[in-house]
Design an enzyme around this catalytic site. Structure first.
Site, short mmCIF file in Angstrom:
data_model
loop_
_atom_site.label_atom_id
_atom_site.label_comp_id
_atom_site.label_asym_id
_atom_site.label_seq_id
_atom_site.Cartn_x
_atom_site.Cartn_y
_atom_site.Cartn_z
N GLU A 39 -7.47 18.88 3.17
CA GLU A 39 -7.60 17.92 2.05
C GLU A 39 -6.86 18.44 0.82
OE1 GLU A 39 -8.57 15.07 1.18
OE2 GLU A 39 -10.03 14.32 2.61
N GLU A 46 0.82 15.09 -1.88
CA GLU A 46 0.88 13.80 -2.61
C GLU A 46 1.36 14.02 -4.06
OE1 GLU A 46 -2.80 11.40 -0.45
OE2 GLU A 46 -2.94 11.97 -2.56
N1 LIG Z 1 7.17 7.21 -3.07
C1 LIG Z 1 6.74 6.61 -1.95
N2 LIG Z 1 7.67 6.12 -1.08
C2 LIG Z 1 7.27 5.50 0.06
N3 LIG Z 1 5.99 5.31 0.43
C3 LIG Z 1 5.03 5.80 -0.38
C4 LIG Z 1 5.34 6.45 -1.62
N4 LIG Z 1 4.18 6.81 -2.22
C5 LIG Z 1 3.21 6.41 -1.40
N5 LIG Z 1 3.71 5.81 -0.29
C6 LIG Z 1 2.95 5.23 0.83
O1 LIG Z 1 1.73 4.69 0.34
C7 LIG Z 1 0.61 5.36 0.94
C8 LIG Z 1 -0.43 5.61 -0.12
O2 LIG Z 1 0.06 6.51 -1.06
P1 LIG Z 1 -0.82 7.14 -2.21
O3 LIG Z 1 0.03 7.98 -3.06
O4 LIG Z 1 -1.64 6.08 -2.89
O5 LIG Z 1 -1.77 8.10 -1.41
P2 LIG Z 1 -3.16 7.86 -0.73
O6 LIG Z 1 -2.97 8.05 0.74
O7 LIG Z 1 -3.74 6.55 -1.16
O8 LIG Z 1 -3.98 9.06 -1.28
P3 LIG Z 1 -5.19 9.15 -2.29
O9 LIG Z 1 -6.07 7.93 -2.07
O10 LIG Z 1 -5.86 10.42 -1.89
O11 LIG Z 1 -4.58 9.20 -3.65
C9 LIG Z 1 1.17 6.66 1.53
O12 LIG Z 1 0.43 7.09 2.64
C10 LIG Z 1 2.60 6.26 1.88
O13 LIG Z 1 2.60 5.62 3.17
#
Ligand SMILES: Nc1ncnc2c1ncn2[C@@H]1O[C@H](COP(=O)(O)OP(=O)(O)OP(=O)(O)O)[C@@H](O)[C@H]1O
Length: 94
Positions: A39, A46
């Site tokens: 985690e 991220e």
């Molecule tokens: N810069 C980016 N380019 C392409 N896809 C992205 C990008 N940022 C995020 N994603 C996509 O969106 C999804 C969600 O991203 P996000 O940064 O919100 O993380 P998360 O999995 O929601 O984590 P958390 O909820 O812990 O913040 C990622 O799993 C990825 O598939």
């Protein structure tokens, strides 16, 4: 992270309730530790990706999705370990 922490507390509570063996405690502590570590690494990935770019980027997507997949894989393993340890003890109650 919050869900995993709650699951870890439930597993620890069940460990005390069912008086699990030393080997079973070892397995529980290891899987809980691995989930927490992954985690933290996932959060680091991220954050680094967002630091690099917040625009859509195919490689950023792969980095975030694979880091999240690592957490998911370990969470599934920890559920399986929990079932192996606690299912026989719960079934023995009936
Ligand atoms: N810069 C980016 N380019 C392409 N896809 C992205 C990008 N940022 C995020 N994603 C996509 O969106 C999804 C969600 O991203 P996000 O940064 O919100 O993380 P998360 O999995 O929601 O984590 P958390 O909820 O812990 O913040 C990622 O799993 C990825 O598939």
């Amino acid at each position: 992270m919050r869900i995993h922490s709650v699951m870890a507390l439930i597993a620890i509570a069940l460990g005390f309730i069912f008086h699990v063996s030393h080997a079973e405690w070892l397995a529980l502590v290891l899987v809980i530790g691995f989930v927490m570590i992954l985690e933290v690494i996932n959060t680091a990935v991220e954050t680094l990706v967002d630091l690099y770019t917040e625009e859509f980027n195919h490689l950023a997507k792969i980095a975030k999705d694979t880091a999240a997949a690592a957490v998911l894989c370990m969470a599934i393993v920890s559920v399986i370990v929990g079932i192996i340890i606690f299912a026989p003890k719960v079934l023995a109650l009936f």
